[in-house]
Design an enzyme around this catalytic site. Structure first.
Site, mmCIF file in Angstrom:
data_model
loop_
_atom_site.group_PDB
_atom_site.id
_atom_site.type_symbol
_atom_site.label_atom_id
_atom_site.label_comp_id
_atom_site.label_asym_id
_atom_site.label_seq_id
_atom_site.Cartn_x
_atom_site.Cartn_y
_atom_site.Cartn_z
ATOM 1 N N SER A 15 0.842 -1.200 0.000
ATOM 2 C CA SER A 15 0.000 0.000 0.000
ATOM 3 C C SER A 15 0.873 1.245 0.000
ATOM 4 C CB SER A 15 -0.917 0.023 1.234
ATOM 5 O OG SER A 15 -0.150 0.110 2.425
ATOM 6 N N LEU A 17 3.165 4.426 -0.213
ATOM 7 C CA LEU A 17 4.424 4.736 -0.886
ATOM 8 C C LEU A 17 5.083 3.489 -1.454
ATOM 9 C CD1 LEU A 17 5.937 7.219 1.745
ATOM 10 C CD2 LEU A 17 4.478 7.759 -0.217
ATOM 11 N N ASP A 36 5.316 -7.519 3.008
ATOM 12 C CA ASP A 36 4.236 -6.837 3.709
ATOM 13 C C ASP A 36 3.533 -7.842 4.610
ATOM 14 O OD1 ASP A 36 2.629 -3.946 2.658
ATOM 15 O OD2 ASP A 36 1.755 -5.202 4.221
ATOM 16 N N CYS A 84 9.884 0.923 2.931
ATOM 17 C CA CYS A 84 8.702 1.767 3.168
ATOM 18 C C CYS A 84 7.870 1.297 4.353
ATOM 19 C CB CYS A 84 7.822 1.815 1.925
ATOM 20 S SG CYS A 84 8.585 2.600 0.499
ATOM 21 N N SER A 146 11.150 10.766 7.513
ATOM 22 C CA SER A 146 10.010 11.680 7.575
ATOM 23 C C SER A 146 10.536 13.050 7.975
ATOM 24 C CB SER A 146 8.990 11.203 8.607
ATOM 25 O OG SER A 146 8.052 12.218 8.924
ATOM 26 N N TYR A 159 7.829 8.298 17.117
ATOM 27 C CA TYR A 159 7.915 8.341 15.653
ATOM 28 C C TYR A 159 9.111 9.174 15.205
ATOM 29 C CZ TYR A 159 6.390 9.012 10.803
ATOM 30 O OH TYR A 159 6.321 9.043 9.433
ATOM 31 N N THR A 194 -1.350 9.237 1.927
ATOM 32 C CA THR A 194 -1.228 7.793 2.096
ATOM 33 C C THR A 194 -2.582 7.215 2.512
ATOM 34 O OG1 THR A 194 -0.608 8.083 4.414
ATOM 35 C CG2 THR A 194 1.185 8.048 2.788
#
Length: 253
Positions: A15, A17, A36, A84, A146, A159, A194
């Site tokens: 899913s 990016l 994934d 990703c 990020s 994060y 996203t």
């Protein structure tokens, strides 16, 4: 290093990016190896793109190694990795609900940072055996950080720490792998549309887009994938983090 007739591992390729990157790889004649946890989407995308799907928890050494071994068995070699896979959380260190649970902090860092490193080290070991191309390259690794690595907002301690770790290890890993002809780069996306963002109300997405100087909108996954392609194709891009954010600088909230 181009994608044509080459296998490239894409974590989180089911899913967002990762999916957009897998599609660009396939469009350019390559073979996306999708790692994934979402079996349904992962299998469907791999089948559509003539690639390979392996259900994989990136924090588990044996699962990542199995995925790489399956890719080597099917394609003979892997020439790239695009990391990703990741997740986010929003928890204050001390808030109305109490103290930030240490297990939650550890979980985010394990998936985002340790998981990225786990894939890097195992994939690099495989790519080190490749024949070098005309530029002396054997492989390319692209990680996803990020803008939170630089301007973490309220509630983003875990994060931001995990993404700052990815930024921080980019140069030393590039130096470690230079003698093997493997380049290492990181992309730090800003506010992107996203699947997680898609669940937000339209007015919220529009408000977030207006925070971006130009273009004043959310980033789209194919724009991330386009940069991945450019990194693979340019042999002088190594050991650096590129912000892909429309010049946004995040405020505290």
């Amino acid at each position: 290093m181009d994608f044509n007739n080459r296998a490239v591992v894409v974590t989180g390729g089911g899913s967002g990016l990762g999916e957009a990157t897998a599609r660009v790889i396939a469009e350019q004649g390559g073979f996306p190896v999708i790692l994934d946890l979402n079996e349904e989407k992962g299998h469907a995308i791999a089948m559509e793109l003539n690639g390979l799907f392996v259900k994989t928890n990136v924090t588990k050494e044996e699962e990542v190694q199995q995925a790489i071994d399956m890719a080597l068995e099917k394609y003979g070699a892997i020439h790239g990795v695009v990391n990703c896979a990741g997740l986010g959380t929003s928890t204050r260190v001390v808030g109305k609900k109490g103290i930030f649970p240490l297990d939650e902090f550890n979980f985010v860092v394990q998936v985002n940072l340790v998981g990225t490193f786990n894939v890097i080290r195992l994939a690099a070991a495989a790519m080190a055996h490749n024949d070098a191309n005309d530029f002396g390259e054997k492989g390319v690794i692209v990680n996803t950080a990020s803008v939170a690595a630089f301007e973490g907002q309220i509630g983003q301690a875990a994060y931001a720490a995990s993404k700052a770790g990815i930024v921080g290890m980019t140069l030393p890993i590039a130096r470690d792998l230079a003698s093997y002809g493997i380049r290492v780069m990181t992309i730090a996306p800003g506010i992107f549309n996203t699947p997680l963002m898609a669940m937000a109300p339209q007015e919220v997405k529009e408000a977030l887009g207006k925070q971006i100087p130009f273009p004043p909108r959310l980033g789209e996954a194919p724009e991330f994938a386009h940069l991945v392609k450019a990194i693979f194709e340019n042999p002088m891009l190594n050991g650096e983090t590129i912000r892909l954010d429309g010049a946004v600088r995040m405020g505290p909230r």
